[in-house]
Design an enzyme around this catalytic site. Structure first.
Site, PDB file in Angstrom:
ATOM      1  N   SER A   1      -3.027  -1.946  -8.768  1.00  0.00           N
ATOM      2  CA  SER A   1      -2.276  -3.058  -8.326  1.00  0.00           C
ATOM      3  C   SER A   1      -0.751  -2.520  -8.366  1.00  0.00           C
ATOM      4  O   SER A   1      -0.221  -1.648  -7.566  1.00  0.00           O
ATOM      5  CB  SER A   1      -2.369  -4.418  -9.139  1.00  0.00           C
ATOM      6  OG  SER A   1      -1.598  -5.298  -8.374  1.00  0.00           O
TER       7      SER A   1
ATOM      8  N   ASP B   1       2.490  -6.539  -2.956  1.00  0.00           N
ATOM      9  CA  ASP B   1       2.443  -5.374  -3.944  1.00  0.00           C
ATOM     10  C   ASP B   1       1.656  -4.220  -3.456  1.00  0.00           C
ATOM     11  O   ASP B   1       1.098  -4.526  -2.362  1.00  0.00           O
ATOM     12  CB  ASP B   1       2.308  -5.814  -5.490  1.00  0.00           C
ATOM     13  CG  ASP B   1       0.785  -6.260  -5.456  1.00  0.00           C
ATOM     14  OD1 ASP B   1       0.331  -6.843  -4.256  1.00  0.00           O
ATOM     15  OD2 ASP B   1       0.281  -6.361  -6.487  1.00  0.00           O
TER      16      ASP B   1
ATOM     17  N   LYS C   1      -6.642 -13.800  -6.274  1.00  0.00           N
ATOM     18  CA  LYS C   1      -5.214 -13.617  -5.580  1.00  0.00           C
ATOM     19  C   LYS C   1      -5.213 -13.163  -4.329  1.00  0.00           C
ATOM     20  O   LYS C   1      -5.892 -12.022  -4.265  1.00  0.00           O
ATOM     21  CB  LYS C   1      -4.081 -13.487  -6.427  1.00  0.00           C
ATOM     22  CG  LYS C   1      -4.240 -12.319  -7.262  1.00  0.00           C
ATOM     23  CD  LYS C   1      -3.079 -12.069  -8.116  1.00  0.00           C
ATOM     24  CE  LYS C   1      -3.044 -10.609  -8.922  1.00  0.00           C
ATOM     25  NZ  LYS C   1      -4.291 -10.781  -9.753  1.00  0.00           N
TER      26      LYS C   1
ATOM     27  N   GLU D   1      -0.887 -18.445 -10.280  1.00  0.00           N
ATOM     28  CA  GLU D   1      -0.171 -18.072 -11.304  1.00  0.00           C
ATOM     29  C   GLU D   1       1.184 -17.351 -11.217  1.00  0.00           C
ATOM     30  O   GLU D   1       1.606 -17.051 -10.263  1.00  0.00           O
ATOM     31  CB  GLU D   1      -1.018 -16.644 -12.141  1.00  0.00           C
ATOM     32  CG  GLU D   1      -1.072 -15.594 -11.475  1.00  0.00           C
ATOM     33  CD  GLU D   1      -1.901 -14.621 -12.224  1.00  0.00           C
ATOM     34  OE1 GLU D   1      -2.448 -14.877 -13.148  1.00  0.00           O
ATOM     35  OE2 GLU D   1      -2.006 -13.503 -11.705  1.00  0.00           O
TER      36      GLU D   1
ATOM     37  N   ASP E   1      -2.405  -8.060  -3.007  1.00  0.00           N
ATOM     38  CA  ASP E   1      -3.019  -9.092  -3.734  1.00  0.00           C
ATOM     39  C   ASP E   1      -1.908 -10.207  -4.193  1.00  0.00           C
ATOM     40  O   ASP E   1      -2.343 -11.057  -4.656  1.00  0.00           O
ATOM     41  CB  ASP E   1      -4.043  -8.942  -4.780  1.00  0.00           C
ATOM     42  CG  ASP E   1      -3.323  -8.337  -6.007  1.00  0.00           C
ATOM     43  OD1 ASP E   1      -2.358  -7.942  -6.064  1.00  0.00           O
ATOM     44  OD2 ASP E   1      -4.247  -8.223  -7.008  1.00  0.00           O
ATOM     45  N   ARG E   2      -0.614  -9.755  -4.150  1.00  0.00           N
ATOM     46  CA  ARG E   2       0.320 -10.503  -4.476  1.00  0.00           C
ATOM     47  C   ARG E   2       1.602 -10.727  -3.399  1.00  0.00           C
ATOM     48  O   ARG E   2       1.544 -10.016  -2.531  1.00  0.00           O
ATOM     49  CB  ARG E   2       0.987 -10.248  -5.851  1.00  0.00           C
ATOM     50  CG  ARG E   2       0.025 -10.190  -6.945  1.00  0.00           C
ATOM     51  CD  ARG E   2       0.437  -9.834  -8.479  1.00  0.00           C
ATOM     52  NE  ARG E   2       1.496  -8.891  -8.592  1.00  0.00           N
ATOM     53  CZ  ARG E   2       2.313  -8.688  -9.505  1.00  0.00           C
ATOM     54  NH1 ARG E   2       2.588  -9.630 -10.343  1.00  0.00           N
ATOM     55  NH2 ARG E   2       3.144  -7.625  -9.424  1.00  0.00           N
TER      56      ARG E   2
ATOM     57  N   THR F   1      -4.444 -17.345 -18.488  1.00  0.00           N
ATOM     58  CA  THR F   1      -3.765 -16.590 -17.552  1.00  0.00           C
ATOM     59  C   THR F   1      -4.719 -15.531 -16.899  1.00  0.00           C
ATOM     60  O   THR F   1      -5.495 -14.971 -17.794  1.00  0.00           O
ATOM     61  CB  THR F   1      -2.732 -15.675 -18.576  1.00  0.00           C
ATOM     62  OG1 THR F   1      -1.941 -16.340 -19.412  1.00  0.00           O
ATOM     63  CG2 THR F   1      -1.807 -14.761 -17.715  1.00  0.00           C
TER      64      THR F   1
ATOM     65  N   ASP G   1      -1.521  -3.300  -3.448  1.00  0.00           N
ATOM     66  CA  ASP G   1      -2.957  -3.555  -3.371  1.00  0.00           C
ATOM     67  C   ASP G   1      -2.962  -4.784  -2.632  1.00  0.00           C
ATOM     68  O   ASP G   1      -4.137  -5.102  -2.287  1.00  0.00           O
ATOM     69  CB  ASP G   1      -3.690  -3.524  -4.550  1.00  0.00           C
ATOM     70  CG  ASP G   1      -3.433  -4.718  -5.372  1.00  0.00           C
ATOM     71  OD1 ASP G   1      -2.505  -5.114  -5.537  1.00  0.00           O
ATOM     72  OD2 ASP G   1      -4.569  -5.271  -6.097  1.00  0.00           O
TER      73      ASP G   1
END
Length: 756
Positions: free
Chosen positions: A296, A456, A572, A558, A460-461, A528, A458
């Site tokens: 990530s 980011d 995510k 998150e 996913d964010r 988390t 990869d």
């Protein structure tokens, strides 16, 4: 000529010179009248400060001879020469030398061996790369205080590791008797954290490398066959994706080869892909599991291995425990040469093309479920600046924005191409703020854009930034983005609100809880990590708690800029979040509003929930445990404290020890884990603070939140709480905690850029 490593000897000597050295060693040994039974031995001085010997017999006798002659000649460097014959192949250390005995005398040998096949320099390794014969009992978990066992474990590693880079690292550690590092990397094993396996790419069981990946894949295959059976595994298969980091494709390929040999169908992405494609593909194609090779947003030296179950979510208990158990039973690495080329790290079998099919299905799903604007509205939007942060997001984002007719996009050209070096950022994490978004801001300024979307590496964010009227740029926090995305998803929902739900991690803002109370939808907190969030989402959808309601989960998040929209992906998803955010931005542009103004509307409606989320670097797990243990005893009676600076503490929840002062039986509702540190303090003023050790990075993270009626009052009290928590609980000077990278980079990076 002196040599510091075996590799230098190998590079220096040709075959004839090796013959001379070995034959000379044998001749010298005979002149010293060595015992024929030892068939060896000590040769004599060779150069000013080195000893050459030929071995093949009793280790104790050999050591004795070597030590005697070395001391007599004042020798501290030893070179060993072994004739590596058929009968010697069973020796764990072909030279017969007890390295530990020599090391205790201050003698550090390297060994030169002649095998029956060719001449090769090894540091007491008995086998060549790719040789999977069973010629020595394996040692996988040496005791830290047993140096001989530790060295044997390192030698065995060389037997099973086929990759030259990691082999060379291990050889260097053995040659240089680096017992401290060997203890650190061989005596423990990398384990599943909040995002699967993740660590530095290096030799040893605590790191990411081909040995660890193969053992993990073998354990996974064994568990899949045990749980689902051979027929289901052959029919449904495992989908595998990988990002653009070093070794990612190699790790994916060797995993695919292992599953293939075990009779499990493999759906291997043909090229790099974003992380959300794997959990989406699991559900879409009905797979039994999924693997995504990625670290990530971690630094470039790291890599990771995310495991997903057949429901499309990351593994949790008891699945993780089952896989862990089967990995421990699968440490002996088999020969996969029929399915995998060890020299090129490529597979030797045909895999069904799956990447394009998965992407097409994903875009079709987005079109059906999260397209709220018409093309004309999007076309009127101001341009959005986008960066993939040298990751894998650009290709898919480009297709999605084009095919779904989303707002105009301006790309950060320097960061389009996937690059494992991440050359234009110090740290490839958009969460780090302005230091990571410098080029995006520069691109936006040059193109008249006032809004930035960043994924980011990869994808996913998602991070966001907006230019303010004063000319500065506001980088939205993960919680702020969560606040306005939650409100937007609620505004777009036309169903029964009482049957709608949202989910957030316990370290995220409590604002959605307040929003739920006011609007009437259900809100649930989890531990988390999206592995907990996604599984809770499915529990709500399937009415696991028998409430009589199958909830429609609109949004989950998150605070670490991770967001999931509806049920599109069970993890995510920075791509889907970007699709939704671009449409919200287009609507705001039509109204003449900014994103910051929209956020203020949310606060006016639900109250000012402000957060301050920070971290310190802490590279020593023992130090981390000490900080939390001392925190627990700060009260006057040696128990949990009642105050933190000026602020009274009303309650405490400790998810490490399993204590919660708010429940009748003092047991937490959320799951407890003794292996990870996590304490939440609930203050008398209504604020809260959670402190925890990161599951993916060497960070001690803390999350502070306070809410009130006005921004000014909320911010002022929040700042005081932050100071009290750092001074009272964390005490960075006392514990030697390292300040956040963002603070350091803010000073150093501009200077580095000027120098360049």
């Amino acid at each position: 000529k002196s040599f510091s490593t075996p590799m230098e000897i190998q590079e220096f000597l040709n075959k004839e010179q090796v013959d001379l050295l070995l034959n000379g060693a044998i001749e010298c040994a005979s002149k010293l009248e060595a015992s024929p039974k030892i068939a060896v031995s000590v040769i004599g001085l060779f150069g000013e400060n080195s000893l050459v010997f030929s071995t093949g017999g009793n280790p104790a006798e050999i050591c004795k001879k070597v030590i005697e002659l070395a001391k007599a000649g004042g020798v501290t460097k030893i070179s060993g020469a072994a004739i590596y014959k058929e009968q010697a192949e069973s020796y764990p250390m072909p030279c017969g030398m007890n390295r530990m005995v020599l090391a205790e005398q201050g003698l550090f040998p390297v060994f030169l061996m002649r095998s029956k096949h060719n001449y090769v320099v090894k540091s007491t390794s008995s086998l060549l790369p790719g040789d999977f014969g069973k010629k020595e009992a394996p040692v996988y978990a040496p005791k830290a205080d047993n140096l001989e066992e530790l060295v044997k474990a390192a030698h065995y590693w060389l037997r099973i590791d086929h990759h030259p880079i990691f082999r060379k690292e291990m050889e260097s550690l053995i040659v240089n008797d680096d017992f401290k590092t060997l203890k650190a990397i061989m005596c423990k094993r990398i384990d599943f954290g909040t995002a699967g396996l993740r660590g530095k790419m290096s030799a040893g069981y605590t790191n990411m490398n081909y040995v660890v990946v193969q053992q993990t894949a073998q354990g996974l295959a064994k568990y899949l066959l045990e749980i689902f059976g051979k027929e289901a595994c052959e029919k449904r298969g495992v989908i595998i994706g990988f990002d653009a980091r070093y070794h990612s494709q190699g790790f994916a390929n060797v995993s695919a080869a292992i599953l293939k040999k075990k009779g499990i169908k493999v759906l291997l992405m043909e090229d790099i892909c974003v992380t959300p494609m794997v959990p989406f593909g699991i559900v879409k194609w009905g797979c039994v599991a999924g693997i995504m090779v990625t670290a990530s947003h971690n630094p470039k030296q790291d890599n990771g291995y995310k495991l997903y179950w057949d429901n499309g979510a990351q593994i949790i208990s008891p699945v993780d425990a089952g896989i862990r158990k089967n990995i421990a039973l699968s440490l002996d690495i088999e020969d996969y040469s029929d399915f995998y080329d060890y020299s090129t790290n490529k597979i030797k079998f045909e895999s069904e093309p799956i990447r394009e099919k998965t992407i097409a299905a994903y875009i079709e799903t987005l079109q059906k479920k999260v397209i709220f604007n018409d093309a004309a509205l999007n076309a009127k939007s101001k341009p959005i600046t986008y960066t993939a942060m040298h990751g894998v997001g650009h290709h898919l984002i480009n297709r999605v924005f084009s095919e779904l007719k989303l707002p105009q996009k301006v790309d950060v050209q320097e960061q389009i191409v996937p690059d494992p070096e991440f050359p234009t950022v110090v740290y490839p994490n958009p969460e780090e703020g302005e230091g990571a978004l410098n080029l995006a801001i520069k691109t936006a300024e040059a193109n008249g854009s006032t809004f930035i979307i960043a994924n980011d590496p990869d994808a996913d964010r998602m991070a966001l930034a907006e230019k303010q009227p004063e000319g500065n740029w506001k980088i939205f926090t993960g919680d702020e983005i969560g606040h306005f995305l939650a409100r937007f998803m609620l505004q777009t929902y036309t169903g029964d609100v009482s049957k709608a739900a949202m989910v957030a991690s316990t370290v995220s803002s409590k604002m959605i809880g307040g929003m739920a109370q006011k609007k009437g939808f259900k809100f649930v907190e989890t531990l988390t990590g999206f592995k907990w969030i996604s599984n809770k989402v499915m529990d709500l959808e399937n009415d696991v708690d028998k409430t009589g309601v199958n909830y429609k989960v609109l949004f989950s998040y998150e605070e670490a800029i991770g967001y999931s929209i509806a049920d599109i992906v069970r993890d995510k998803d920075g791509v889907c979040a970007s699709v939704v955010m671009s449409q919200l931005y287009a609507q705001l542009c039509e109204k003449g509003m900014t994103v910051s103004q929209y956020l203020n509307e949310v606060y006016k409606e639900f109250g000012y929930y402000l957060t301050k989320n920070k971290y310190f670097l802490c590279y020593e797990p023992e130090k981390m445990r000490k900080i939390f243990n001392e925190m627990r005893k700060m009260g006057e009676d040696g128990k949990y404290p009642k105050k933190c600076g000026e602020f009274g503490i009303k309650d405490v929840r400790d998810l490490t020890t399993g204590y919660d002062s708010r429940t009748p039986d003092n047991k937490p509702v959320l799951p407890v884990s003794a292996s990870s540190e996590m304490i939440t303090w609930f203050f008398e003023n209504g604020g809260n603070c959670t402190l925890r050790g990161s599951g993916t990075e060497p960070k001690l993270k803390f999350y502070i939140e306070y809410h009130d009626e006005t921004r000014e009052k909320t911010q002022e009290i929040l700042n005081r709480m932050h100071k009290a928590i750092v001074d009272t609980f964390l005490q960075p000077e006392k514990y030697g905690l390292i300040p956040p990278l963002a603070q350091v980079f803010r000073i150093v990076w501009p200077l580095m850029s000027q120098k360049k």
